[in-house]
Design a protein around this motif. Structure first.
Motif, PDB file in Angstrom:
ATOM      1  N   LEU A 247     -86.185  64.119  93.825  1.00 57.81           N
ATOM      2  CA  LEU A 247     -85.461  62.865  93.965  1.00 57.81           C
ATOM      3  C   LEU A 247     -86.348  61.808  93.342  1.00 57.81           C
ATOM      4  CD1 LEU A 247     -83.308  60.894  94.966  1.00 57.81           C
ATOM      5  CD2 LEU A 247     -84.486  60.857  97.179  1.00 57.81           C
ATOM      6  N   LEU A 248     -86.034  61.459  92.109  1.00 62.39           N
ATOM      7  CA  LEU A 248     -86.841  60.466  91.412  1.00 62.39           C
ATOM      8  C   LEU A 248     -86.150  59.111  91.351  1.00 62.39           C
ATOM      9  CD1 LEU A 248     -88.333  62.616  88.511  1.00 62.39           C
ATOM     10  CD2 LEU A 248     -89.232  62.192  90.799  1.00 62.39           C
ATOM     11  N   ASP A 249     -84.828  59.092  91.335  1.00 60.68           N
ATOM     12  CA  ASP A 249     -84.067  57.845  91.310  1.00 60.68           C
ATOM     13  C   ASP A 249     -82.703  58.118  91.923  1.00 60.68           C
ATOM     14  OD1 ASP A 249     -82.682  55.510  90.811  1.00 60.68           O
ATOM     15  OD2 ASP A 249     -83.077  55.483  88.662  1.00 60.68           O
ATOM     16  N   ALA A 250     -82.495  57.613  93.143  1.00 55.97           N
ATOM     17  CA  ALA A 250     -81.254  57.893  93.863  1.00 55.97           C
ATOM     18  C   ALA A 250     -80.028  57.331  93.161  1.00 55.97           C
ATOM     19  CB  ALA A 250     -81.336  57.341  95.284  1.00 55.97           C
ATOM     20  N   SER A 251     -80.209  56.377  92.258  1.00 53.05           N
ATOM     21  CA  SER A 251     -79.069  55.783  91.560  1.00 53.05           C
ATOM     22  C   SER A 251     -78.754  56.503  90.251  1.00 53.05           C
ATOM     23  CB  SER A 251     -79.351  54.304  91.279  1.00 53.05           C
ATOM     24  OG  SER A 251     -79.461  53.615  92.500  1.00 53.05           O
ATOM     25  N   ALA A 252     -79.537  57.512  89.922  1.00 54.32           N
ATOM     26  CA  ALA A 252     -79.353  58.218  88.648  1.00 54.32           C
ATOM     27  C   ALA A 252     -78.319  59.328  88.785  1.00 54.32           C
ATOM     28  CB  ALA A 252     -80.681  58.769  88.153  1.00 54.32           C
ATOM     29  N   GLN A 253     -77.159  58.992  89.283  1.00 56.38           N
ATOM     30  CA  GLN A 253     -76.029  59.909  89.397  1.00 56.38           C
ATOM     31  C   GLN A 253     -74.805  59.193  88.845  1.00 56.38           C
ATOM     32  OE1 GLN A 253     -76.161  63.002  90.406  1.00 56.38           O
ATOM     33  NE2 GLN A 253     -77.946  63.191  91.706  1.00 56.38           N
ATOM     34  N   HIS A 254     -73.791  59.913  88.534  1.00 58.87           N
ATOM     35  CA  HIS A 254     -72.556  59.336  87.986  1.00 58.87           C
ATOM     36  C   HIS A 254     -71.877  58.501  89.065  1.00 58.87           C
ATOM     37  CE1 HIS A 254     -68.595  58.938  86.285  1.00 58.87           C
ATOM     38  NE2 HIS A 254     -69.008  59.519  85.159  1.00 58.87           N
TER      39      HIS A 254
ATOM     40  N   GLY B 245     -81.190  73.916  96.483  1.00 58.65           N
ATOM     41  CA  GLY B 245     -81.670  75.271  96.218  1.00 58.65           C
ATOM     42  C   GLY B 245     -82.663  75.785  97.236  1.00 58.65           C
ATOM     43  N   ASP B 246     -82.823  75.082  98.370  1.00 57.40           N
ATOM     44  CA  ASP B 246     -83.803  75.450  99.388  1.00 57.40           C
ATOM     45  C   ASP B 246     -85.172  75.668  98.732  1.00 57.40           C
ATOM     46  OD1 ASP B 246     -84.728  75.936 101.945  1.00 57.40           O
ATOM     47  OD2 ASP B 246     -84.157  78.048 101.920  1.00 57.40           O
ATOM     48  N   PRO B 247     -85.655  74.622  98.026  1.00 60.03           N
ATOM     49  CA  PRO B 247     -86.863  74.780  97.210  1.00 60.03           C
ATOM     50  C   PRO B 247     -88.141  74.912  98.023  1.00 60.03           C
ATOM     51  CG  PRO B 247     -86.226  72.484  97.309  1.00 60.03           C
ATOM     52  CD  PRO B 247     -85.140  73.258  98.005  1.00 60.03           C
ATOM     53  N   GLU B 248     -89.136  75.514  97.387  1.00 61.58           N
ATOM     54  CA  GLU B 248     -90.468  75.635  97.980  1.00 61.58           C
ATOM     55  C   GLU B 248     -91.203  74.305  97.945  1.00 61.58           C
ATOM     56  OE1 GLU B 248     -92.891  79.055  96.633  1.00 61.58           O
ATOM     57  OE2 GLU B 248     -91.109  79.588  95.473  1.00 61.58           O
ATOM     58  N   VAL B 249     -90.905  73.487  96.939  1.00 60.65           N
ATOM     59  CA  VAL B 249     -91.612  72.231  96.705  1.00 60.65           C
ATOM     60  C   VAL B 249     -90.595  71.103  96.622  1.00 60.65           C
ATOM     61  CG1 VAL B 249     -93.062  70.961  95.052  1.00 60.65           C
ATOM     62  CG2 VAL B 249     -93.437  73.413  95.411  1.00 60.65           C
ATOM     63  N   LEU B 250     -90.911  69.977  97.248  1.00 62.17           N
ATOM     64  CA  LEU B 250     -90.094  68.770  97.123  1.00 62.17           C
ATOM     65  C   LEU B 250     -90.933  67.686  96.472  1.00 62.17           C
ATOM     66  CD1 LEU B 250     -88.284  68.416 100.570  1.00 62.17           C
ATOM     67  CD2 LEU B 250     -87.227  68.850  98.348  1.00 62.17           C
ATOM     68  N   ILE B 251     -90.338  66.996  95.504  1.00 61.72           N
ATOM     69  CA  ILE B 251     -90.977  65.846  94.871  1.00 61.72           C
ATOM     70  C   ILE B 251     -90.014  64.678  95.052  1.00 61.72           C
ATOM     71  CG2 ILE B 251     -91.813  64.841  92.719  1.00 61.72           C
ATOM     72  CD1 ILE B 251     -92.532  67.700  91.831  1.00 61.72           C
ATOM     73  N   LEU B 252     -90.398  63.748  95.903  1.00 64.94           N
ATOM     74  CA  LEU B 252     -89.528  62.635  96.263  1.00 64.94           C
ATOM     75  C   LEU B 252     -90.227  61.316  95.945  1.00 64.94           C
ATOM     76  CD1 LEU B 252     -88.540  63.976  99.810  1.00 64.94           C
ATOM     77  CD2 LEU B 252     -87.338  64.379  97.647  1.00 64.94           C
ATOM     78  N   ASP B 253     -89.598  60.494  95.144  1.00 65.75           N
ATOM     79  CA  ASP B 253     -90.144  59.189  94.774  1.00 65.75           C
ATOM     80  C   ASP B 253     -89.497  58.134  95.666  1.00 65.75           C
ATOM     81  OD1 ASP B 253     -91.418  57.101  93.544  1.00 65.75           O
ATOM     82  OD2 ASP B 253     -90.477  57.374  91.586  1.00 65.75           O
ATOM     83  N   GLU B 254     -90.280  57.567  96.555  1.00 62.07           N
ATOM     84  CA  GLU B 254     -89.828  56.548  97.502  1.00 62.07           C
ATOM     85  C   GLU B 254     -88.581  56.988  98.271  1.00 62.07           C
ATOM     86  OE1 GLU B 254     -89.897  52.477  96.137  1.00 62.07           O
ATOM     87  OE2 GLU B 254     -91.290  52.992  94.538  1.00 62.07           O
ATOM     88  N   PRO B 255     -88.656  58.125  98.975  1.00 60.68           N
ATOM     89  CA  PRO B 255     -87.470  58.655  99.643  1.00 60.68           C
ATOM     90  C   PRO B 255     -86.946  57.790 100.781  1.00 60.68           C
ATOM     91  CG  PRO B 255     -89.409  59.851 100.332  1.00 60.68           C
ATOM     92  CD  PRO B 255     -89.839  58.962  99.200  1.00 60.68           C
ATOM     93  N   ALA B 256     -87.774  56.924 101.348  1.00 61.15           N
ATOM     94  CA  ALA B 256     -87.315  56.071 102.447  1.00 61.15           C
ATOM     95  C   ALA B 256     -86.746  54.744 101.949  1.00 61.15           C
ATOM     96  CB  ALA B 256     -88.450  55.818 103.428  1.00 61.15           C
ATOM     97  N   ASN B 257     -86.770  54.519 100.642  1.00 61.88           N
ATOM     98  CA  ASN B 257     -86.256  53.280 100.071  1.00 61.88           C
ATOM     99  C   ASN B 257     -84.791  53.086 100.455  1.00 61.88           C
ATOM    100  OD1 ASN B 257     -86.247  50.953  98.524  1.00 61.88           O
ATOM    101  ND2 ASN B 257     -85.777  52.029  96.631  1.00 61.88           N
TER     102      ASN B 257
END
Length: 192
Positions: free
Chosen positions: A78-85, A145-157
């Motif tokens: 999750l790098l940018d929550a607004s980066a969806q259609h 995908g039930d990933p092993e690793v999560l990379i979240l950029d400012e997830p509480a924003n």
């Protein structure tokens, strides 16, 4: 595991990342700390293959992101929550993600429940979501995908206090520790 080795990223004469080396170990929530413009988001973009490094390496589970067999099933991002259609519904966004990752569509309902988006909210267009709802949808997408690793950029924003508590619970806040600062400046004690 995420590993950066002597990672540098320059944009012309500006150095966004300067010789960053660290390892984020499995089972530990690691946070990047630093002021705005320190390079935190750039580091995440480099490790996920969206931005090429000027020098050095970044690996996830021992490989560059591009060499993972099914990256979305191994690494949730999750790098940018607004980066969806903006014209798609939350449900459509997750369903398309489930198809791309190769997980059953039933996973969409599981994740909508997990992140607290009800049926009515899931059928709304993304453009009508609050920032907190976008964050919750982005987290659901990262978990598809039930990933092993999560990379979240400012997830509480954009999350309200209840949402922040939920986020901490989800990530296992008892294991949260501060990670390295990737700031190219000497503006704080973490950077010097």
């Amino acid at each position: 595991m995420i590993t950066f080795e002597h990672l540098t990223k320059r944009y012309g004469s500006f150095t966004a990342l300067d010789d960053v080396t660290f390892t984020a170990r499995p089972g530990v929530v690691t946070g990047f700390l630093g002021p705005n413009g320190a390079g935190k988001s750039t580091a995440m973009r480099v490790v996920t293959g969206l931005t090429p490094a000027t020098s050095g390496t970044a690996t996830i589970l021992g490989r560059p992101y591009a060499q993972l067999s099914n990256p979305a099933a191994q690494v949730g991002t999750l790098l940018d929550a607004s980066a969806q259609h903006a014209g798609r519904t939350g449900r459509e966004i997750l369903t398309l993600g489930a198809i791309a990752v190769g997980v059953p569509r039933s996973r969409v309902d599981e994740l909508l429940t997990l992140v607290g988006l009800d049926e009515g909210e899931s059928r709304r267009r993304l453009r009508d979501y609050s920032l907190g709802m976008r964050q919750r949808l982005g987290i659901a997408h990262a978990l598809l995908g039930d990933p092993e690793v999560l990379i979240l950029d400012e997830p509480a924003n954009g999350l309200d206090p209840q949402g922040i508590a939920w986020m901490r619970e989800l990530l296992g806040a008892s294991r949260v520790r501060a990670g390295p600062c990737c700031c190219p400046r000497t503006c704080c004690t973490r950077c010097s």
